[in-house]
Design a protein around this motif. Structure first.
Motif, PDB file in Angstrom:
ATOM      1  N   ALA A 288      -0.133  -1.809   9.675  1.00 32.45           N
ATOM      2  CA  ALA A 288      -1.562  -2.033   9.892  1.00 32.45           C
ATOM      3  C   ALA A 288      -2.047  -1.261  11.110  1.00 32.45           C
ATOM      4  O   ALA A 288      -3.106  -0.620  11.076  1.00 32.45           O
ATOM      5  CB  ALA A 288      -1.838  -3.518  10.063  1.00 32.45           C
ATOM      6  N   ALA A 289      -1.286  -1.316  12.191  1.00 32.93           N
ATOM      7  CA  ALA A 289      -1.682  -0.605  13.406  1.00 32.93           C
ATOM      8  C   ALA A 289      -1.700   0.907  13.186  1.00 32.93           C
ATOM      9  O   ALA A 289      -2.650   1.595  13.584  1.00 32.93           O
ATOM     10  CB  ALA A 289      -0.734  -0.965  14.547  1.00 32.93           C
ATOM     11  N   SER A 290      -0.668   1.416  12.525  1.00 35.40           N
ATOM     12  CA  SER A 290      -0.600   2.864  12.287  1.00 35.40           C
ATOM     13  C   SER A 290      -1.649   3.306  11.276  1.00 35.40           C
ATOM     14  O   SER A 290      -2.323   4.325  11.460  1.00 35.40           O
ATOM     15  CB  SER A 290       0.796   3.249  11.793  1.00 35.40           C
ATOM     16  OG  SER A 290       1.783   2.910  12.744  1.00 35.40           O
ATOM     17  N   GLY A 291      -1.801   2.541  10.182  1.00 32.49           N
ATOM     18  CA  GLY A 291      -2.732   2.926   9.122  1.00 32.49           C
ATOM     19  C   GLY A 291      -4.180   2.890   9.557  1.00 32.49           C
ATOM     20  O   GLY A 291      -4.957   3.803   9.257  1.00 32.49           O
ATOM     21  N   THR A 292      -4.569   1.831  10.278  1.00 32.02           N
ATOM     22  CA  THR A 292      -5.955   1.762  10.748  1.00 32.02           C
ATOM     23  C   THR A 292      -6.218   2.823  11.804  1.00 32.02           C
ATOM     24  O   THR A 292      -7.320   3.375  11.870  1.00 32.02           O
ATOM     25  CB  THR A 292      -6.270   0.374  11.318  1.00 32.02           C
ATOM     26  OG1 THR A 292      -5.312   0.037  12.342  1.00 32.02           O
ATOM     27  CG2 THR A 292      -6.241  -0.688  10.233  1.00 32.02           C
ATOM     28  N   GLY A 293      -5.209   3.114  12.628  1.00 39.47           N
ATOM     29  CA  GLY A 293      -5.390   4.182  13.616  1.00 39.47           C
ATOM     30  C   GLY A 293      -5.614   5.521  12.956  1.00 39.47           C
ATOM     31  O   GLY A 293      -6.484   6.298  13.374  1.00 39.47           O
ATOM     32  N   GLU A 294      -4.849   5.808  11.894  1.00 43.98           N
ATOM     33  CA  GLU A 294      -5.008   7.068  11.183  1.00 43.98           C
ATOM     34  C   GLU A 294      -6.363   7.161  10.494  1.00 43.98           C
ATOM     35  O   GLU A 294      -6.984   8.233  10.449  1.00 43.98           O
ATOM     36  CB  GLU A 294      -3.891   7.217  10.154  1.00 43.98           C
ATOM     37  CG  GLU A 294      -3.927   8.524   9.365  1.00 43.98           C
ATOM     38  CD  GLU A 294      -2.780   8.652   8.384  1.00 43.98           C
ATOM     39  OE1 GLU A 294      -2.922   9.413   7.404  1.00 43.98           O
ATOM     40  OE2 GLU A 294      -1.741   7.992   8.598  1.00 43.98           O
TER      41      GLU A 294
ATOM     42  N   PHE B 174       0.813  -1.211   0.000  1.00 44.34           N
ATOM     43  CA  PHE B 174       0.000   0.000   0.000  1.00 44.34           C
ATOM     44  C   PHE B 174       0.853   1.271   0.000  1.00 44.34           C
ATOM     45  O   PHE B 174       0.321   2.369  -0.124  1.00 44.34           O
ATOM     46  CB  PHE B 174      -0.909   0.030   1.236  1.00 44.34           C
ATOM     47  CG  PHE B 174      -1.933  -1.064   1.268  1.00 44.34           C
ATOM     48  CD1 PHE B 174      -3.164  -0.905   0.648  1.00 44.34           C
ATOM     49  CD2 PHE B 174      -1.669  -2.263   1.916  1.00 44.34           C
ATOM     50  CE1 PHE B 174      -4.116  -1.913   0.671  1.00 44.34           C
ATOM     51  CE2 PHE B 174      -2.611  -3.274   1.945  1.00 44.34           C
ATOM     52  CZ  PHE B 174      -3.844  -3.096   1.325  1.00 44.34           C
ATOM     53  N   GLY B 175       2.153   1.117   0.175  1.00 45.87           N
ATOM     54  CA  GLY B 175       2.998   2.289   0.311  1.00 45.87           C
ATOM     55  C   GLY B 175       3.110   2.757   1.746  1.00 45.87           C
ATOM     56  O   GLY B 175       3.138   3.963   2.015  1.00 45.87           O
ATOM     57  N   GLY B 176       3.181   1.795   2.669  1.00 46.53           N
ATOM     58  CA  GLY B 176       3.332   2.131   4.079  1.00 46.53           C
ATOM     59  C   GLY B 176       2.015   2.417   4.762  1.00 46.53           C
ATOM     60  O   GLY B 176       0.927   2.286   4.188  1.00 46.53           O
ATOM     61  N   ALA B 177       2.117   2.855   6.022  1.00 48.61           N
ATOM     62  CA  ALA B 177       0.930   3.098   6.845  1.00 48.61           C
ATOM     63  C   ALA B 177       0.037   4.179   6.258  1.00 48.61           C
ATOM     64  O   ALA B 177      -1.195   4.051   6.244  1.00 48.61           O
ATOM     65  CB  ALA B 177       1.361   3.470   8.260  1.00 48.61           C
ATOM     66  N   ARG B 178       0.641   5.244   5.770  1.00 48.37           N
ATOM     67  CA  ARG B 178      -0.173   6.335   5.212  1.00 48.37           C
ATOM     68  C   ARG B 178      -0.907   5.889   3.955  1.00 48.37           C
ATOM     69  O   ARG B 178      -2.073   6.238   3.755  1.00 48.37           O
ATOM     70  CB  ARG B 178       0.721   7.539   4.899  1.00 48.37           C
ATOM     71  CG  ARG B 178      -0.048   8.746   4.342  1.00 48.37           C
ATOM     72  CD  ARG B 178       0.781  10.002   4.420  1.00 48.37           C
ATOM     73  NE  ARG B 178       1.062  10.348   5.809  1.00 48.37           N
ATOM     74  CZ  ARG B 178       1.806  11.396   6.167  1.00 48.37           C
ATOM     75  NH1 ARG B 178       2.358  12.168   5.246  1.00 48.37           N
ATOM     76  NH2 ARG B 178       2.014  11.649   7.444  1.00 48.37           N
ATOM     77  N   GLY B 179      -0.241   5.099   3.112  1.00 49.47           N
ATOM     78  CA  GLY B 179      -0.909   4.584   1.925  1.00 49.47           C
ATOM     79  C   GLY B 179      -2.053   3.657   2.277  1.00 49.47           C
ATOM     80  O   GLY B 179      -3.107   3.676   1.624  1.00 49.47           O
ATOM     81  N   LEU B 180      -1.871   2.846   3.318  1.00 53.50           N
ATOM     82  CA  LEU B 180      -2.948   1.975   3.768  1.00 53.50           C
ATOM     83  C   LEU B 180      -4.123   2.795   4.276  1.00 53.50           C
ATOM     84  O   LEU B 180      -5.279   2.498   3.952  1.00 53.50           O
ATOM     85  CB  LEU B 180      -2.443   1.042   4.875  1.00 53.50           C
ATOM     86  CG  LEU B 180      -3.496   0.158   5.543  1.00 53.50           C
ATOM     87  CD1 LEU B 180      -4.173  -0.758   4.528  1.00 53.50           C
ATOM     88  CD2 LEU B 180      -2.877  -0.655   6.687  1.00 53.50           C
TER      89      LEU B 180
END
Length: 254
Positions: A78-84, A45-51
């Motif tokens: 996954a933890a960072s992206g879903t949190g964002e 996805f391109g890292g947490a931000r992309g996710l």
């Protein structure tokens, strides 16, 4: 669902059976992966931000991280992206292995530490840590390695080795035959857990072969379950809550 494991495929099948729209994301590191039921996307996805961006754009309501116990970077994203994105996250992670009274195990904190133990403990080593990270063993000139992977590994590899391409599940009798055929005196593996590849541990126990087990890496602290049934119940509970919320909103004229 962030997948690639047997548990992820089983969960996808169960959710599709219940009418849930499942999108399974695979990293694409295996050339011919076993595809789960439902929709499949391959690639990062391109890292947490992309996710986070993808989750918002596609309207995903919940995420299950069912990746391999050693895929720590994906779990962190996954933890960072879903949190964002404000999306609920569940971690589905099978229980780790535990040594029994008849087992001769040494625990290692990393592949590098496992390689140091190899230099002292074995001369003909069955290396089953996957094709990534084999460079940690490339500097060992004295031991001979039987390396088993799903896909051909990239160099560097140990100077004295043979590569076997195979995919589980395996049988205890098959593992015993393989280890006897190659005169294996040390098994090296990661603490992947589960039954899918555990036959090699039973074989080592029966043959009296010591085992070096690499510990799992640390992961973000998120809600975690160990079984497919628990994960399915969590997803279905969220799906039910989503459906009820939508009905209440319609009744309120929202």
């Amino acid at each position: 669902m962030l997948g690639g494991t047997s548990e992820a495929r089983a969960l996808a099948a169960e959710l599709v059976r219940h009418g849930v729209h499942v999108v399974s994301s695979l990293a694409g590191r295996v050339r011919a992966p076993r595809l789960p039921d439902g929709e499949v996307r391959i690639g990062g996805f391109g890292g947490a931000r992309g996710l986070a961006t993808w989750l918002r754009e596609t309207g995903v309501r919940c995420v299950v991280d069912a990746t391999h116990p050693f895929a720590s970077r994906i779990s962190q994203s996954a933890a960072s992206g879903t949190g964002e994105a404000g999306v609920p996250l569940l971690r589905l992670e099978r229980a780790g292995w535990h040594a029994g009274a008849a087992d001769d195990w040494r625990w290692a904190g990393s592949l590098d530490e496992a390689a140091q133990l190899c230099a002292r403990l074995g001369t003909r080593i069955f290396l089953t840590t996957g094709r990534q990270g084999l460079a940690a063993f490339a500097g060992l000139d004295q031991p001979w390695f039987l390396i088993r992977c799903v896909d051909p590994p990239d160099p560097p590899l140990p100077a004295r080795c043979e590569v076997v391409l195979d995919r589980g599940p395996y049988t205890v009798d098959g593992e015993i035959d393989l280890m006897r055929q190659h005169g294996i005196d040390l098994l090296v593996t990661k603490d992947s857990g589960g039954t899918y590849t555990a036959a090699k541990l039973d074989a080592a126990r029966r043959l009296g072969v010591p085992v070096v087990v690499v510990r799992r890496p640390s992961r973000p602290r998120v809600h975690t379950v160990e079984t497919v049934d628990e994960a399915a119940a969590w997803v279905l509970a969220h799906a039910g809550a989503i459906g009820k919320a939508s009905k209440d909103e319609r009744e309120d004229g929202i």
